[in-house]
Design an enzyme around this catalytic site. Structure first.
Site, PDB file in Angstrom:
ATOM      1  N   ASP A 103      -0.233  29.300  31.940  1.00  0.00           N
ATOM      2  CA  ASP A 103      -1.253  30.207  31.400  1.00  0.00           C
ATOM      3  C   ASP A 103      -0.856  31.651  31.677  1.00  0.00           C
ATOM      4  OD1 ASP A 103      -2.851  28.041  30.683  1.00  0.00           O
ATOM      5  OD2 ASP A 103      -4.248  28.268  32.349  1.00  0.00           O
ATOM      6  N   ARG A 153       1.768  29.546  23.366  1.00  0.00           N
ATOM      7  CA  ARG A 153       0.355  29.395  22.976  1.00  0.00           C
ATOM      8  C   ARG A 153      -0.160  30.818  22.738  1.00  0.00           C
ATOM      9  NH1 ARG A 153      -3.110  28.232  27.831  1.00  0.00           N
ATOM     10  NH2 ARG A 153      -2.728  26.022  27.604  1.00  0.00           N
TER      11      ARG A 153
END
Ligand SMILES: Cc1cc2nc3c(=O)[nH]c(=O)nc-3n(C[C@H](O)[C@H](O)[C@H](O)COP(=O)(O)OP(=O)(O)OC[C@H]3O[C@@H](n4cnc5c(N)ncnc54)[C@H](O)[C@@H]3O)c2cc1C
Length: 285
Positions: A103, A153
């Site tokens: 992340d 992402r």
């Protein structure tokens, strides 16, 4: 209230939630909640929780990977220490034929995260990361990561950043999201578009159709408990959808970010907290 966003504190509950997603035609990414740990013991516990999650995914044959934060693995305790920790997780993922998504956190960590991704990808393809459309630097970072074949992402960005480094107006963030999406989708690498915004999703669907990019070449990602209706609709239309499933007892910062994203959720939360007339659950997205 937090159960709307976090299925439970235990790994077994996350696995169950992932299994339910699989049954509905969606894959999952398990996130063991935690960030900014300040002791090696906590960082090592986080690493162990991730290898355990990878093993449970394999043993129980659920269609899922893992997402982690580098500050959970001890980035604040030093880059070398954190790199070792990340290596242990990515090595296990590679052995199991799985994948680790790193992340992206607040901007104080962007450069360090990207450095660690470069180092990790020199060893294995089983790791990818996240790019935040609100940062001015992101186009350059996208091109750099595409150069090493890194899976990305794309998100809008969840942290409060100053105007000196980030777009502040929604319309500018949205425009940059679409610009970056148009660089990512034709790149030949399998990327993810993580958003609940129907406008971003429509733009991606339209662009992919114009460019003859087939539905198996990318995926949409959404958070557990948010826009389940849209998740189902996309699956019905033949798109790939992955649900991000957080679990663990350190759920508070994650929960607060979700509330901050949507005033309607915050209002619902406050009404519940003070025992007022809460709208039906369905009103909470
Ligand atoms: C799978 C996934 C992984 C993520 N990983 C990261 C990461 O690593 N780093 C990072 O900075 N950010 C991450 N994010 C968060 C992201 O940056 C945004 O903060 C978040 O997704 C909200 O932006 P949005 O694109 O959904 O659209 P927004 O512009 O916030 O909202 C558009 C529409 O989406 C719906 N919506 C959005 N949020 C909510 C909500 N909380 N409740 C109900 N409806 C909502 C509403 O219909 C809203 O009108 C991730 C998001 C997802 C989905």
């Amino acid at each position: 209230m937090a159960h709307r966003f976090v299925p439970g504190e235990e790994l077994s509950q996350a696995i169950e939630a992932a299994r339910a997603c699989n049954k509905s035609g969606m894959s999952a990414s398990l996130d063991h909640l935690g960030e900014n740990v300040i002791t090696r013991e906590d960082a090592e516990r986080a690493r162990a929780a991730y290898t355990e999650a990878l093993e449970a995914i394999a043993a129980q044959a659920v269609e899922a990977n893992v997402s982690l934060k580098l500050t959970h693995l001890g980035l604040d305790l030093g880059e070398d220490f954190c790199a070792e920790q990340l290596r242990a997780v990515t090595r296990r993922a590679a052995e199991l034929g799985n994948f680790v998504r790193v992340d992206m956190e607040g901007s104080a960590y962007t450069a360090r995260t990207l450095r660690m991704i470069h180092a990790a990808r020199a060893e294995t393809g089983a790791v990818g990361t996240v790019i935040q459309a609100y940062l001015y630097r992101s186009e350059e970072d996208v091109r750099d990561l595409l150069g090493i074949g890194c899976r990305i992402r794309l998100v809008k960005g969840a942290y409060r950043e100053p105007a000196s480094i980030a777009f502040r107006r929604k319309k500018d963030v949205d425009a940059n999201f679409i610009k970056l999406m148009k660089i990512l989708l034709p790149s030949g690498t399998y990327h993810a578009l993580a958003t609940h915004d129907p406008k971003m999703i429509e733009a991606a669907i339209r662009f992919a159709a114009e460019q003859n990019i087939t539905k198996d070449k990318f995926e949409f990602q959404m958070l557990y408990g948010i826009r389940a209706d849209l998740q189902t609709l996309l699956v019905r239309q033949g798109y790939r959808v992955r649900v991000y499933i957080p679990f663990g007892n350190d759920w508070f910062p994650y929960f607060m970010r979700r509330l901050a994203e949507r005033p309607a959720n915050l209002l619902f939360f406050l009404r519940n907290l003070f025992g007022g007339n809460a709208p039906p659950e369905a009103g909470f997205q």
